[in-house]
Design a protein around this motif. Structure first.
Motif, PDB file in Angstrom:
ATOM      1  N   GLN A   5       0.546  -7.812  -3.061  1.00  0.00           N
ATOM      2  CA  GLN A   5      -0.907  -7.792  -2.986  1.00  0.00           C
ATOM      3  C   GLN A   5      -1.284  -6.308  -2.263  1.00  0.00           C
ATOM      4  O   GLN A   5      -2.339  -6.037  -2.567  1.00  0.00           O
ATOM      5  CB  GLN A   5      -1.183  -8.876  -2.025  1.00  0.00           C
ATOM      6  N   HIS A   6      -0.508  -6.124  -1.069  1.00  0.00           N
ATOM      7  CA  HIS A   6      -0.642  -4.767  -0.513  1.00  0.00           C
ATOM      8  C   HIS A   6      -0.869  -3.474  -1.426  1.00  0.00           C
ATOM      9  O   HIS A   6      -1.675  -2.683  -1.596  1.00  0.00           O
ATOM     10  CB  HIS A   6      -0.031  -4.502   0.455  1.00  0.00           C
ATOM     11  N   GLY A  10      -3.763  -0.827  -3.127  1.00  0.00           N
ATOM     12  CA  GLY A  10      -3.694   0.450  -2.744  1.00  0.00           C
ATOM     13  C   GLY A  10      -3.519   0.844  -1.209  1.00  0.00           C
ATOM     14  O   GLY A  10      -3.661   1.889  -0.680  1.00  0.00           O
ATOM     15  N   LYS A  11      -3.237  -0.308  -0.561  1.00  0.00           N
ATOM     16  CA  LYS A  11      -2.562  -0.267   0.818  1.00  0.00           C
ATOM     17  C   LYS A  11      -1.349   0.552   0.951  1.00  0.00           C
ATOM     18  O   LYS A  11      -0.275   0.335   0.306  1.00  0.00           O
ATOM     19  CB  LYS A  11      -2.605  -1.588   1.671  1.00  0.00           C
ATOM     20  N   SER A  12      -1.033   1.048   2.209  1.00  0.00           N
ATOM     21  CA  SER A  12       0.167   1.972   2.590  1.00  0.00           C
ATOM     22  C   SER A  12       1.424   0.942   2.632  1.00  0.00           C
ATOM     23  O   SER A  12       1.095  -0.324   3.333  1.00  0.00           O
ATOM     24  CB  SER A  12      -0.045   2.453   3.785  1.00  0.00           C
ATOM     25  N   ARG A  13       2.498   1.093   2.019  1.00  0.00           N
ATOM     26  CA  ARG A  13       3.631   0.539   2.426  1.00  0.00           C
ATOM     27  C   ARG A  13       4.215   0.478   3.947  1.00  0.00           C
ATOM     28  O   ARG A  13       4.864  -0.315   4.382  1.00  0.00           O
ATOM     29  CB  ARG A  13       4.990   1.016   1.794  1.00  0.00           C
ATOM     30  N   GLY A  30       7.908  -5.708  -3.827  1.00  0.00           N
ATOM     31  CA  GLY A  30       6.891  -5.909  -4.330  1.00  0.00           C
ATOM     32  C   GLY A  30       5.763  -5.182  -4.298  1.00  0.00           C
ATOM     33  O   GLY A  30       4.735  -5.055  -5.202  1.00  0.00           O
ATOM     34  N   TRP A  31       5.654  -4.336  -3.278  1.00  0.00           N
ATOM     35  CA  TRP A  31       4.669  -3.448  -2.925  1.00  0.00           C
ATOM     36  C   TRP A  31       4.792  -2.307  -3.883  1.00  0.00           C
ATOM     37  O   TRP A  31       3.662  -1.967  -4.661  1.00  0.00           O
ATOM     38  CB  TRP A  31       4.990  -2.841  -1.666  1.00  0.00           C
ATOM     39  N   ARG A  32       6.061  -1.796  -4.467  1.00  0.00           N
ATOM     40  CA  ARG A  32       6.179  -0.733  -5.398  1.00  0.00           C
ATOM     41  C   ARG A  32       5.565  -1.419  -6.881  1.00  0.00           C
ATOM     42  O   ARG A  32       4.789  -0.857  -7.785  1.00  0.00           O
ATOM     43  CB  ARG A  32       7.529  -0.640  -5.780  1.00  0.00           C
ATOM     44  N   GLU A  33       5.930  -2.735  -7.039  1.00  0.00           N
ATOM     45  CA  GLU A  33       5.421  -3.259  -8.470  1.00  0.00           C
ATOM     46  C   GLU A  33       3.879  -3.330  -8.181  1.00  0.00           C
ATOM     47  O   GLU A  33       3.283  -2.896  -9.288  1.00  0.00           O
ATOM     48  CB  GLU A  33       5.639  -4.897  -8.564  1.00  0.00           C
ATOM     49  N   GLY A  34       3.534  -3.598  -7.325  1.00  0.00           N
ATOM     50  CA  GLY A  34       1.936  -3.642  -6.918  1.00  0.00           C
ATOM     51  C   GLY A  34       1.210  -2.158  -7.168  1.00  0.00           C
ATOM     52  O   GLY A  34       0.363  -2.028  -8.003  1.00  0.00           O
ATOM     53  N   ARG A  50      -1.446 -10.993 -13.537  1.00  0.00           N
ATOM     54  CA  ARG A  50      -0.202 -10.476 -13.236  1.00  0.00           C
ATOM     55  C   ARG A  50       0.259 -11.432 -11.797  1.00  0.00           C
ATOM     56  O   ARG A  50       1.324 -11.585 -11.636  1.00  0.00           O
ATOM     57  CB  ARG A  50      -0.199  -8.967 -12.834  1.00  0.00           C
ATOM     58  N   LEU A  51      -0.466 -11.275 -10.616  1.00  0.00           N
ATOM     59  CA  LEU A  51      -0.280 -11.938  -9.440  1.00  0.00           C
ATOM     60  C   LEU A  51       0.145 -13.568  -9.618  1.00  0.00           C
ATOM     61  O   LEU A  51       1.126 -13.819  -9.223  1.00  0.00           O
ATOM     62  CB  LEU A  51      -1.208 -11.924  -8.697  1.00  0.00           C
ATOM     63  N   ASN A  52      -0.495 -14.180 -10.544  1.00  0.00           N
ATOM     64  CA  ASN A  52      -0.236 -15.464 -10.998  1.00  0.00           C
ATOM     65  C   ASN A  52       1.380 -15.477 -11.516  1.00  0.00           C
ATOM     66  O   ASN A  52       2.037 -16.493 -11.471  1.00  0.00           O
ATOM     67  CB  ASN A  52      -1.212 -16.028 -11.985  1.00  0.00           C
ATOM     68  N   GLU A  53       1.624 -14.637 -12.467  1.00  0.00           N
ATOM     69  CA  GLU A  53       2.875 -14.390 -12.984  1.00  0.00           C
ATOM     70  C   GLU A  53       3.960 -14.305 -11.909  1.00  0.00           C
ATOM     71  O   GLU A  53       4.932 -14.896 -12.181  1.00  0.00           O
ATOM     72  CB  GLU A  53       3.090 -13.358 -14.470  1.00  0.00           C
TER      73      GLU A  53
END
Length: 58
Positions: A5-6, A10-13, A30-34, A50-53
């Motif tokens: 979700q982050h 576009g939020k920072s890791r 997860g952040w990388r996938e997002g 995608r988030l639901n998947e």
């Protein structure tokens, strides 16, 4: 899930709230996938799909 979700938004890791190595790595994965989905333009309805998947899997 929260890392994704982050990333999709576009939020920072650096915003990862976890310090335990395993949990932190899962969040960053997860952040990388997002971020990848964000760069690929999967925002809005496509991003929600995608988030639901991901939620169904994890």
């Amino acid at each position: 899930m929260r890392g994704y979700q982050h990333g999709i938004n576009g939020k920072s890791r650096d915003m990862c709230p976890f310090t335990h190595p395993t949990t932190r790595q899962a969040w960053i994965n997860g952040w990388r996938e997002g971020r990848g989905d964000n760069w690929d333009g999967l925002t809005g309805a496509a991003g929600i799909h995608r988030l639901n998947e991901l939620h169904a899997v994890g």
